[in-house]
Design a protein around this motif. Sequence first.
Motif, short mmCIF file in Angstrom:
data_model
loop_
_atom_site.label_atom_id
_atom_site.label_comp_id
_atom_site.label_asym_id
_atom_site.label_seq_id
_atom_site.Cartn_x
_atom_site.Cartn_y
_atom_site.Cartn_z
N GLY A 180 32.30 2.38 118.92
CA GLY A 180 30.92 1.99 119.15
C GLY A 180 30.25 1.36 117.95
O GLY A 180 29.25 0.64 118.10
N GLU A 181 30.81 1.59 116.75
CA GLU A 181 30.19 1.03 115.55
C GLU A 181 30.18 -0.49 115.57
O GLU A 181 29.27 -1.13 115.01
N TYR A 182 31.18 -1.10 116.21
CA TYR A 182 31.23 -2.56 116.28
C TYR A 182 30.02 -3.10 117.05
O TYR A 182 29.40 -4.09 116.64
N PHE A 183 29.71 -2.45 118.17
CA PHE A 183 28.59 -2.91 118.99
C PHE A 183 27.26 -2.67 118.28
O PHE A 183 26.35 -3.50 118.33
N GLU A 184 27.15 -1.51 117.61
CA GLU A 184 25.92 -1.21 116.90
C GLU A 184 25.68 -2.20 115.76
O GLU A 184 24.55 -2.68 115.56
N ALA A 185 26.73 -2.53 115.05
CA ALA A 185 26.60 -3.49 113.95
C ALA A 185 26.22 -4.87 114.48
O ALA A 185 25.40 -5.58 113.87
N ALA A 186 26.78 -5.25 115.62
CA ALA A 186 26.45 -6.56 116.20
C ALA A 186 25.00 -6.61 116.63
O ALA A 186 24.31 -7.63 116.43
N ARG A 187 24.51 -5.53 117.24
CA ARG A 187 23.11 -5.50 117.68
C ARG A 187 22.15 -5.54 116.47
O ARG A 187 21.10 -6.18 116.53
N VAL A 188 22.52 -4.84 115.40
CA VAL A 188 21.70 -4.86 114.19
C VAL A 188 21.61 -6.28 113.63
O VAL A 188 20.56 -6.71 113.13
N ASP A 189 22.72 -7.02 113.72
CA ASP A 189 22.73 -8.40 113.24
C ASP A 189 22.05 -9.37 114.20
O ASP A 189 22.01 -10.57 113.93
#
Length: 287
Positions: A180-189
């Motif tokens: 899930g960290e990949y999706f969270e990082a993408a949303r933050v960006d």
Amino acid sequence: MRRSATAYPHWFYLPAAAVYAVLFILPTLASFYFSLTRWTLFDLEFIGPQNFVQFFAEPALVQGLTNTLIYAVVTSGLKVVLGLGFAVLLTSNIIGRAYLRSVVFFPVLVSTIGVGITFTVLMHPSKGLINDALATLGIRGPAWLTDPAYALLSVALVDVWKGVGLATLIYIAGIVSIPGEYFEAARVDGAGRFAILRNILVPLSMPATATVVILSLIGGLRSFDLIWAMTRGGPGFTSDVIASVIYKQYQAGFYGLSTAGNVVLFVLVTAIVLPLTWLLRRREVEL
């Protein structure tokens, strides 16, 4: 003296290896030999590659080979696209997600022959429910299974309807395994849904894509039961595939020619699947 740590477990391979040799290797080698003969249950004559020459000289057999490739590409391509689309939808936060997953997967559990008979009725040109539904919209439906232009594609679409649930299940397993960290990082960006799909879901779902493509291609190249239940290779030879051609040759008593067809199918599947598997595995992204 100390016994080797790996010597004892190797004995456990022998029963499986013996079964594999008896049920796969020996019949495969035997089929290669019988493809070079003209044989019946009571007679055998070695004729060399004559069966293969005859196979590729007959237009109906070559058309069956062409139809097999078209059928496999269409069904596997649609299963990849629809399977990924359904998986993305069914892993999102939607109402009734568990129920919709079961609905999508249900056709996989239904008998192939039953599906073929059911859709033969539904696709009847004058009495079928599909054309009746189109007629209410002012659209004249085609003769799905009796028009040479539509027969093979119609069966391919039914194959996709029945098999897309398995592709969806494989994709769901691939998507939920992505951290899930990949999706969270993408949303933050500030990445949108399309950017997440293109840059995260699709690349990191390559193992699932490889599995779906390989299974779908093998199934499409070897397809027989659904085509036989719906069209029996007709009208004429327009929806014949290699497997149905082989079956017709067996029915007619041309056992050597049909065995040569089996060898051609085996070589075709091997020649397509092995390089494609290697290529798809190279494109997988390490998590």
